[in-house]
Design an enzyme around this catalytic site. Structure first.
Site, PDB file in Angstrom:
ATOM      1  CB  SER A 213      44.596 -15.425 -16.898  1.00 26.56           C
ATOM      2  OG  SER A 213      44.455 -14.647 -18.050  1.00 26.56           O
TER       3      SER A 213
ATOM      4  CG  ASP B  12      51.832 -11.862 -17.284  1.00 24.17           C
ATOM      5  OD1 ASP B  12      51.569 -11.473 -18.445  1.00 24.17           O
ATOM      6  OD2 ASP B  12      50.964 -12.305 -16.508  1.00 24.17           O
TER       7      ASP B  12
ATOM      8  CG  HIS C 200      49.289 -14.327 -19.200  1.00 22.85           C
ATOM      9  ND1 HIS C 200      49.026 -13.744 -17.977  1.00 22.85           N
ATOM     10  CD2 HIS C 200      48.107 -14.841 -19.631  1.00 22.85           C
ATOM     11  CE1 HIS C 200      47.748 -13.898 -17.686  1.00 22.85           C
ATOM     12  NE2 HIS C 200      47.175 -14.561 -18.668  1.00 22.85           N
TER      13      HIS C 200
END
Length: 375
Positions: free
Chosen positions: A154, A319, A352
Site C-alpha cells: 500500500s 483489491d 486491499h
C-alpha cells in the site's frame, strides 16, 4: 506466542538526527528522531539489510513481540521471522516509523523545542520524498551502503518505489505490494471524507487538541470505519458477516443491529484510542501527493528512467482500492526501462487487506523472490 517461527522479544531503538531535513514542501525540520526495530543479524559484508516500509496506520513494530506485552505481535509477523518468507536467518530486517508518525518518530504529538508545546497543526506536510531521504540517512548511520531489498504494501509500496527513484544506488530489489503509482480520484475522495470527519469534530480544535486534553474520537472513529469498508472486499464482508443480526431479530432502531455495524464500530473505537488524528491527516495527504510521473508530463516510464533495482510487483484480484490495473501500469513503466520485473496477480477474497493476510500462494511468491536475492 505459539508461533514456532517467531522472532521472539524485540525492542524499539531510537536515533536522533541533528542535521536539518529540508522537506519537499519547503519547510525545514531542524532535527528529528526516528524509531525503528531490527530483526536478524547484519552480515559481515553489511549486504543483507531489508527495509520494511509501513502503510498508512502502520509503524516500526513489524515483527516479534514486546516483553511487557506478549500479545502485541508486529503487524507483519506472519511474513517476517526465522524461516518465514522474509527470513531473518538470512536477512537483517529493519522496521521504521516514518516522520509524521505517532509511534515515537518525530511527528505532530512531538514537543517542538521552539515552543515547548506539541507541534500539533504546525507540523509540516511530509511526502514519500522526505521519507526516502530519512531512509538514506538511516542507512548511513547503520553503515549500510545498499539495501538488499526495500519492501512495502500500500503506502509502504509507494515509499519503496520512491527510494528506488531517489536513491537508485541504495536499492538492489524493491518489493511493491498492493500499491499504485498515483491515487485515483476516487481514492483521493475517500481520503478527504476521512479528513473532513476529523477536522469537523468539535474536539479537533484546529489540530491543537493536545492543549485541550481532548481527542477527536468521533472523527477518527468515522475515518477508520470508512477506511475499513474500503480495505475489505464485498465478498470478504459477505463471508465474514453477511446480513447476520447481532441479537437475532430486528430492533427497529438506530442502534447496532447487524454484525458488520458492530465490527466497524469496534474497529473505529479501538483505533481512536491508539492513533493520533494529526498523523492520520498527514498520512492520507502523503498518499494523495505521491505521483512520480507528475514532473515528467505524466509519463511514468520517463519517471522510472534512472531506476536500477529489480522489482517484484504483487496485486490482489479483489483489491478495488489499489486494483491490479494500477500495479500493471507500474510493471509496464519498469519494463519500458528494461528493468527486471516479476509480477503476479494473486486470487484473493480479502480486498486491499490481502497484503497483511497469511495466504500460502502469496507467501510462497515472496519467499521464492527473497530466496533468490544474493546477500
Amino acid at each position: 506466542m505459539h508461533d514456532s517461527d517467531s522472532i521472539g522479544i524485540v525492542t524499539p531503538q531510537h536515533l536522533h538526527f541533528d542535521s536539518p531535513l529540508q522537506l519537499d514542501s519547503g519547510a525545514i525540520l531542524d532535527s528529528y528522531e526516528l524509531v525503528y526495530e531490527t530483526y536478524g543479524e547484519l552480515n559481515a559484508a553489511r549486504s543483507n539489510a531489508v527495509l520494511i516500509c509501513h502503510a498508512l496506520s502502520g509503524n516500526h513494530h513489524v515483527a516479534g513481540v514486546y516483553a511487557d506485552n506478549p500479545k502485541n505481535a508486529g503487524w507483519w509477523n506472519n511474513m517476517i521471522g526465522p524461516g518465514k518468507p522474509i527470513d531473518t536467518n538470512r536477512f537483517f530486517v529493519i522496521g521504521i516509523n516514518n516522520i509524521g508518525g505517532c509511534h515515537g518518530s518525530t511527528g505532530p504529538a512531538t514537543i517542538n523545542t521552539k515552543t515547548n508545546k506539541p507541534f500539533g497543526a504546525d507540523f509540516p506536510m511530509v511526502t514519500t520524498i522526505d521519507w526516502a531521504e530519512t531512509y538514506v540517512r538511516l542507512a548511513q548511520r547503520l553503515n549500510i551502503d545498499q539495501f538488499a531489498a526495500v519492501v512495502g504494501g500500500s503506502l509502504g509500496g509507494m515509499s519503496a518505489m520512491q527510494l528506488s527513484l531517489d536513491a537508485p544506488e541504495k536499492v538492489r530489489h524493491a518489493v511493491v505490494i498492493a500499491a499504485a503509482a498515483k491515487l485515483t480520484a476516487q481514492n483521493i475522495a475517500f481520503n478527504d471524507v476521512a479528513r473532513q470527519a476529523i477536522i469537523t469534530d468539535p474536539d479537533y480544535h484546529g489540530g491543537d487538541y493536545y492543549a485541550q486534553q481532548t481527542i477527536p474520537r468521533r472523527g477518527l472513529r468515522l475515518a477508520r470505519m470508512l477506511g475499513h469498508i474500503t480495505y475489505l472486499s464485498d465478498d470478504s464482508m459477505a463471508e465474514k458477516f453477511g446480513r447476520e443480526l447481532r441479537s437475532g431479530s430486528l430492533g427497529y432502531n438506530f442502534d447496532v443491529e447487524f454484525q458488520i455495524e458492530s465490527y466497524l464500530r469496534y474497529q473505529g473505537d479501538k483505533f481512536a484510542e491508539q492513533f493520533d488524528a494529526n498523523t492520520y491527516l498527514l498520512m492520507t495527504k502523503v498518499l494523495d501527493y505521491f505521483d512520480p510521473a507528475r514532473d515528467y508530463n505524466n509519463d511514468l516510464s520517463a519517471a522510472f528512467h534512472g531506476v536500477k533495482a529489480n522489482f517484484l510487483v504483487l496485486s490482489f484480484s479483489s483489491d478495488w482500492r489499489f486494483s491490479p490495473e494500477r500495479s500493471r501500469s507500474i510493471v509496464k513503466a519498469l519494463l519500458d526501462n528494461n528493468l527486471n520485473v516479476s509480477y503476479a496477480e494473486i486470487a484473493s477474497r480479502h480486498g486491499h487487506d490481502s497484503f497483511l493476510m497469511k495466504d500460502d500462494h502469496y507467501h510462497q511468491l515472496v519467499r521464492s523472490y527473497m530466496n533468490n536475492i544474493t546477500t
